[in-house]
Scaffold this motif. Structure first.
Motif, mmCIF file in Angstrom:
data_model
loop_
_atom_site.group_PDB
_atom_site.id
_atom_site.type_symbol
_atom_site.label_atom_id
_atom_site.label_comp_id
_atom_site.label_asym_id
_atom_site.label_seq_id
_atom_site.Cartn_x
_atom_site.Cartn_y
_atom_site.Cartn_z
ATOM 1 N N THR A 27 0.831 -1.242 -0.040
ATOM 2 C CA THR A 27 -0.046 0.104 -0.120
ATOM 3 C C THR A 27 0.981 1.249 0.091
ATOM 4 N N HIS A 28 2.076 1.106 -0.094
ATOM 5 C CA HIS A 28 3.078 2.314 -0.126
ATOM 6 C C HIS A 28 2.761 3.331 -1.263
ATOM 7 N N LYS A 29 2.616 4.398 -0.863
ATOM 8 C CA LYS A 29 2.206 5.671 -1.502
ATOM 9 C C LYS A 29 3.239 6.779 -1.589
ATOM 10 N N HIS A 70 6.891 -2.190 -5.313
ATOM 11 C CA HIS A 70 5.929 -1.947 -4.516
ATOM 12 C C HIS A 70 5.856 -0.366 -4.581
ATOM 13 N N ASN A 71 5.863 0.185 -5.592
ATOM 14 C CA ASN A 71 5.741 1.767 -5.801
ATOM 15 C C ASN A 71 6.846 2.543 -5.434
ATOM 16 N N ASN A 125 5.872 9.877 -2.267
ATOM 17 C CA ASN A 125 5.695 11.479 -2.022
ATOM 18 C C ASN A 125 6.268 11.868 -3.412
ATOM 19 N N THR A 126 5.575 13.089 -3.862
ATOM 20 C CA THR A 126 6.040 13.873 -5.040
ATOM 21 C C THR A 126 6.015 15.113 -4.764
ATOM 22 N N ASP A 130 10.970 6.878 -1.357
ATOM 23 C CA ASP A 130 10.271 6.824 -2.442
ATOM 24 C C ASP A 130 11.006 6.641 -3.873
#
Length: 595
Positions: A330-332, A550-551, A334-335, A534
């Motif tokens: 579920t890792h999202k 995983h992103n 940062n941008t 990230d």
């Protein structure tokens, strides 16, 4: 002249993408209108990187600047090219002959793959965005004019696909390269970069306490266990090894431990010994279990959680499932809040006879063009220089044999990069720091040598946060062991990003102790990946590869050194002259080729 006038003049030239000889700075600072003099000198310099005394004299011949072309400078003359005492030691002479074979050419790009396969990372259905390798030639860019496919391995499924027409080097820098003012125009097009300073964490520099005592190594591994087991305690109900030893046969048991031993039985099953702070306990993984292939992924000393049932005599656990610390699916990431880019490079190896000078010059010049306007950060992942005595007979392949002179030569190459970029550097195994990881940043003496652009120096590994995006920078020595120990489909030099996936899964950049990766004992294990980054950036293996796990974008950025005789002897065919350019606002990536 006061030093302040020199400083302002150098800042003016730097904002236009130029360095300058000290004598030239003195001449221009004494002009009637120094700012106009700087502009005229930049015009005179054209596509050179350095404003010389000759360029300054040309500028001073303009009557508007108060210069007199007939007047000879004397020691008493304010335009005499002798640096006054106390003037800053700014921008020393760098190569200015950029013509002929080194003319800037449009940089090719390596494109991404559009279709990714899924690969199980643990036993519970987690998936991975997998980069394609050499088999996916349809997604490769082609070299300008030759049609030859580029080298290097995979591409992320999120990387931006563009064409040479979409992203050719600017007309100012390429099509009009013969114009005397082309470089100035390109620098003006870039504008004034003013990025916020990166934030650096998990840096051992100035915090190293280890003396090599046995007790300190024990403390390091205890810290590793406590922190990694904390990531797993939400998935299993851990019982200490000594408590499990006293449980009756047939009981359900769950344990978290470091892998102490892996061995196979005569029947083809696997026994994995796990160790915690109270002792060890054997765990049996049957060969017919669905997760049995994951045993091939295990490395000694990594942290693992198991669930199972004790044998009737209670002496061994029959494993029903196993878990890695891993990156949550579920890792999202940062941008950034604005469009800004970072160039990720590694393994420059200045001082080697095989340093790719032409490719580096084209890269540095490209950074001055309007097309690179958004590239505000340069993150260098170690091995600035070739070093001395790193491998057998290395001296026969050195262009610069003194280590300090190698760093001075690297500093000259760094001066070609725009002075208003934020630069972050970590050391590698060829650099003049301790070999044991974590490596502290460069010494003050070496920092002073490389101080041209006020770069930031941090240890290996370190987490560097730019524009809100966290980049785990690790040089990557442990990749050699991961590739040697794991099956080729899980880790290889042709696809180095897959080996990086394994480190992310284990949440440790150098999990196995006692091999080629030297580990220094510290009060904490700086090699643990506490926070999910990230972006994960490595080098060391001189191979290009990237993809998402995983992103988390994993990037191994290749090198700037052509194949050495030593590399030929060990079958290493380096991917050199590539610069991965990362969009921090989207985490899309384009790989530029400068050879």
């Amino acid at each position: 002249m006061p030093q302040e006038s020199h400083r302002r003049l150098v800042e003016e030239l730097t904002s236009r993408g130029y360095n300058a000889e000290r004598e030239a700075v003195t001449l221009l600072a004494n002009a009637g209108q120094p700012e106009l003099a700087a502009e005229a000198a930049a015009d005179a310099a054209g596509d050179a990187f350095v404003v010389t005394v000759e360029h300054a004299r040309t500028a001073l011949e303009d009557d508007l600047l108060g210069g007199d072309p007939q007047r000879e400078a004397t020691p008493d003359d304010p335009t005499h090219p002798e640096t006054p005492e106390g003037a800053p030691d700014l921008a020393e002479q760098a190569p200015t002959d950029m013509g002929g074979e080194n003319d800037p050419t449009p940089a090719d790009e390596l494109l991404r793959d559009d279709d990714s396969a899924a690969e199980s990372a643990d036993g519970d259905g987690s998936d991975t965005s997998v980069s394609t390798g050499t088999e996916n030639t349809k997604n490769r860019a082609k070299e300008s004019g030759s049609g030859a496919e580029t080298t290097g391995s995979g591409a992320s499924s999120s990387a931006t696909a563009t064409t040479d027409a979409d992203r050719s080097v600017s007309a100012t820098a390429a099509a009009d390269a013969d114009s005397p003012s082309s470089a100035t125009a390109a620098a003006d097009a870039v504008g004034d970069r003013s990025p916020p300073a990166p934030e650096i964490s998990n840096d051992v520099t100035g915090r190293s306490t280890g003396t090599g005592e046995y007790a300190e190594f024990v403390g390091t591994f205890q810290d590793r266990y406590e922190r990694l087991s904390g990531l797993l305690r939400g998935r299993v109900n851990h019982r200490p090894a000594e408590a499990i030893q006293s449980m009756p046969g047939g009981s359900d048991a769950e344990m978290i431990g470091l892998v102490d031993d892996i061995r196979s039985t005569a029947s083809g099953h696997w026994i994995v010994e796990l160790e915690d702070t109270t002792g060890t306990f054997p765990c049996l993984i049957m060969k017919d279990r669905a997760f049995a292939p994951l045993v091939d992924d295990l490395l000694l000393d990594e942290c693992l959680a198991v669930q199972g049932t004790l044998a009737d005599d209670g002496g061994i656990m029959f494993v029903d499932s196993l878990h890695f610390p891993d990156v949550p699916r579920t890792h999202k990431p940062n941008t950034a809040d604005r469009h800004v880019q970072a160039a990720l490079i590694s393994d420059v190896h200045v001082g080697s006879q095989e340093f790719a000078q032409g490719a580096w010059d084209r890269f540095a010049e490209w950074l001055h063009t309007s097309e690179a306007e958004a590239v505000e950060y340069l993150l260098i992942g170690g091995d600035m220089v070739e070093g001395v005595g790193v491998y057998p007979d290395q001296d026969e392949e050195l262009d610069v044999v003194d280590i300090y002179e190698q760093y001075e030569a690297f500093a000259e190459e760094l001066k070609k990069v725009p002075g208003d970029m934020e630069i972050v550097m970590i050391p590698g195994n060829h650099d003049a720091v301790r070999l044991a990881e974590p490596q502290p940043a460069f010494t003050e003496e070496l920092r002073d040598i490389m101080s041209a652009h006020d770069a930031r120096f941090t240890g290996n590994p370190s987490t560097v946060t730019v524009e809100g995006v966290s980049v785990l920078m690790y040089h990557g020595v442990s990749l050699d062991e991961v590739i040697a120990e794991l099956p080729a489909e899980k880790a290889s030099y042709d696809e180095p990003h897959k080996a990086m996936y394994q480190l992310l899964k284990k949440r440790h950049v150098a999990p196995q102790y006692g091999g080629h990766t030297r580990v220094a004992p510290e009060e904490k294990d700086y090699l643990v990946i506490d926070e999910v980054p990230d972006v994960f950036h490595t080098g060391h293996v001189h191979k290009l590869g990237w993809g998402k796990y995983h992103n988390v974008l994993a990037v191994n950025s290749g090198c700037w050194q052509e194949q050495t005789d030593f590399q030929k002897s060990v079958n290493i065919d380096p991917d050199y002259g590539y610069a991965p350019i990362l969009d921090l606002d989207t985490l899309d990536m384009t790989v530029r080729k400068f050879v």
